[in-house]
Scaffold this active site. Structure first.
Site, PDB file in Angstrom:
ATOM      1  N   ASP A 279       0.855  -1.189   0.000  1.00  0.00           N
ATOM      2  CA  ASP A 279       0.000   0.000   0.000  1.00  0.00           C
ATOM      3  C   ASP A 279       0.893   1.242   0.000  1.00  0.00           C
ATOM      4  O   ASP A 279       2.126   1.146   0.045  1.00  0.00           O
ATOM      5  CB  ASP A 279      -0.928   0.003   1.221  1.00  0.00           C
ATOM      6  CG  ASP A 279      -2.293   0.635   0.905  1.00  0.00           C
ATOM      7  OD1 ASP A 279      -2.325   1.628   0.158  1.00  0.00           O
ATOM      8  OD2 ASP A 279      -3.314   0.138   1.408  1.00  0.00           O
TER       9      ASP A 279
ATOM     10  N   GLY B 260       4.445   1.227  -1.767  1.00  0.00           N
ATOM     11  CA  GLY B 260       4.440   1.467  -3.196  1.00  0.00           C
ATOM     12  C   GLY B 260       3.121   2.005  -3.686  1.00  0.00           C
ATOM     13  O   GLY B 260       2.185   2.226  -2.917  1.00  0.00           O
ATOM     14  N   ASP B 261       3.056   2.202  -4.991  1.00  0.00           N
ATOM     15  CA  ASP B 261       1.883   2.750  -5.664  1.00  0.00           C
ATOM     16  C   ASP B 261       1.534   1.813  -6.808  1.00  0.00           C
ATOM     17  O   ASP B 261       2.342   1.616  -7.721  1.00  0.00           O
ATOM     18  CB  ASP B 261       2.202   4.148  -6.197  1.00  0.00           C
ATOM     19  CG  ASP B 261       1.024   4.821  -6.884  1.00  0.00           C
ATOM     20  OD1 ASP B 261       0.059   4.129  -7.255  1.00  0.00           O
ATOM     21  OD2 ASP B 261       1.078   6.050  -7.074  1.00  0.00           O
ATOM     22  N   PHE B 262       0.329   1.196  -6.771  1.00  0.00           N
ATOM     23  CA  PHE B 262       0.016   0.189  -7.793  1.00  0.00           C
ATOM     24  C   PHE B 262      -0.216   0.784  -9.174  1.00  0.00           C
ATOM     25  O   PHE B 262      -0.416   0.058 -10.138  1.00  0.00           O
ATOM     26  CB  PHE B 262      -1.131  -0.731  -7.376  1.00  0.00           C
ATOM     27  CG  PHE B 262      -2.408  -0.085  -6.901  1.00  0.00           C
ATOM     28  CD1 PHE B 262      -2.946   1.034  -7.506  1.00  0.00           C
ATOM     29  CD2 PHE B 262      -3.088  -0.644  -5.822  1.00  0.00           C
ATOM     30  CE1 PHE B 262      -4.128   1.599  -7.064  1.00  0.00           C
ATOM     31  CE2 PHE B 262      -4.286  -0.088  -5.366  1.00  0.00           C
ATOM     32  CZ  PHE B 262      -4.799   1.043  -5.995  1.00  0.00           C
TER      33      PHE B 262
ATOM     34  N   HIS C 154     -13.576  -0.925  -7.744  1.00  0.00           N
ATOM     35  CA  HIS C 154     -14.836  -0.178  -7.840  1.00  0.00           C
ATOM     36  C   HIS C 154     -14.648   1.305  -7.512  1.00  0.00           C
ATOM     37  O   HIS C 154     -15.547   2.117  -7.757  1.00  0.00           O
ATOM     38  CB  HIS C 154     -15.901  -0.801  -6.933  1.00  0.00           C
ATOM     39  CG  HIS C 154     -15.778  -0.434  -5.488  1.00  0.00           C
ATOM     40  ND1 HIS C 154     -16.857  -0.052  -4.725  1.00  0.00           N
ATOM     41  CD2 HIS C 154     -14.700  -0.370  -4.663  1.00  0.00           C
ATOM     42  CE1 HIS C 154     -16.461   0.218  -3.498  1.00  0.00           C
ATOM     43  NE2 HIS C 154     -15.159   0.026  -3.427  1.00  0.00           N
TER      44      HIS C 154
END
Length: 337
Positions: A205, A227-229, A247
């Site tokens: 996350d 991290g950043d997805f 969503h």
């Protein structure tokens, strides 16, 4: 000219028109903590109103509205008891929905709902028009941290209540490692670890979320990766989980996230999307109502299986299986192609 026959509105329509009353009453009951005050023993309306410094007759009328819909028990002597439904309005209940009820009836939510016409006209979020911020989270940060805290608590308690049904519905026994992408405090991973002790659970996350998760991790069973997805995710993990995240994003952003998964996943890895599945041939009042909420708040949506198929195909995946669960979420198992 033939005279028109004027008919009274059917009961169904009248009930729909007054649902706003029930929703707001439920939210106020949750905000006041009435279920916690009642606890395990019946309390009189007089006792509750005195403790909360409320008008006794008005409180009775509010609880009466809820009781006729199965929330609380109310007897002829105006004694209030918790039941199987109001039990989940108690703060410490496992799977409590108190904060979700508080959020859904909060003034800021109603302000956004008053701009539903904007979202229906444009297909965009109404948050900026209603709150003055393009991003709802900017409003929470700058104008109302208190509302932001309730929102965060609502999302957490709502999501956590699904963890056990999700883990019960899928066999993780062949996985040595599982990474939860955007997994907040890692509750799902902890349930997986409880059921499959051999698994290495990895929480991925943003840095601030990881810091909060570490601070609240009393079990110390998780591994943490910041991290950043949208940029990159850990590679060569047996199982990638995205639970109730897609969503929150429009199709374009979902494809970006899924493409990063495709870059990282091995040929024998699995991607599990845990999300609501909209089924056009079923009523799904809760799920399809929540779809409107996602449109209003974020310009996002709940999706059908076909819509997930299209997103996955554009990102280099195909659906291998779909597992129903004893929760509003389904598990979509995807593999790389």
């Amino acid at each position: 000219m033939q005279n028109k026959v004027h008919k009274k509105p059917p009961n169904q329509m009248r009930e729909i028109m007054t649902q706003m009353v029930s929703s707001r009453c439920l939210s106020i009951a949750a905000e006041l903590g009435i279920a916690d005050i009642v606890g395990n023993e019946a309390k009189s309306i007089a006792q509750i109103s005195k403790e909360l410094q409320l008008n006794e007759n008005a409180l009775y009328r509010l609880i009466r509205v809820l009781a006729i819909q199965g929330i609380f028990e109310l007897d002829d002597n105006k004694m209030v008891s918790n039941n199987d439904v109001s039990y989940f309005l108690q703060e410490e209940t496992d799977g409590s929905q108190r904060n979700f009820a508080r959020m859904m009836g909060s003034p800021w939510m109603w302000k956004i709902f008053n701009n539903l016409e904007h979202s229906i006209s444009t297909g965009d979020s109404a948050s900026e028009k209603a709150m003055g911020y393009e991003n709802l989270f900017e409003y929470f940060k700058k104008d109302s941290p208190k509302d932001g805290k309730v929102f965060s608590q609502a999302m957490s308690s709502f999501s956590y209540s699904f963890d056990k049904p999700l883990v019960n519905a899928y066999d993780f026994s062949n996985c040595k490692s599982v990474v939860d992408l955007g997994g907040a405090e890692g509750q799902l991973l902890k349930v997986i670890k409880q059921n499959y002790p051999h698994i290495k659970p990895i929480l991925f996350d943003l840095p601030h979320a990881i810091a909060q998760a570490k601070a609240n991790d009393r079990d110390e069973v998780l591994e943490y990766v910041e991290g950043d997805f949208f940029k990159s995710i850990p590679a060569n993990i047996d199982c990638y989980v995205i639970k109730y995240v897609l969503h929150n994003w429009n199709d374009e952003d979902c494809i970006k996230i899924l493409k990063k998964c495709r870059e990282a996943i091995s040929s024998n890895g699995h991607l599990l999307i845990m999300d609501i599945l909209i089924k056009e041939d079923q009523p799904q009042i809760f799920e399809k109502s929540l779809d409107i909420v996602m449109l209003l708040l974020l310009g996002a949506k709940e999706r059908t299986k076909q819509e997930f198929e299209e997103l996955l195909e554009k990102a280099g995946f195909k659906i291998n299986n779909v597992y129903p669960t004893q929760s509003p979420l389904s598990i979509i198992e995807a593999v790389a192609v």
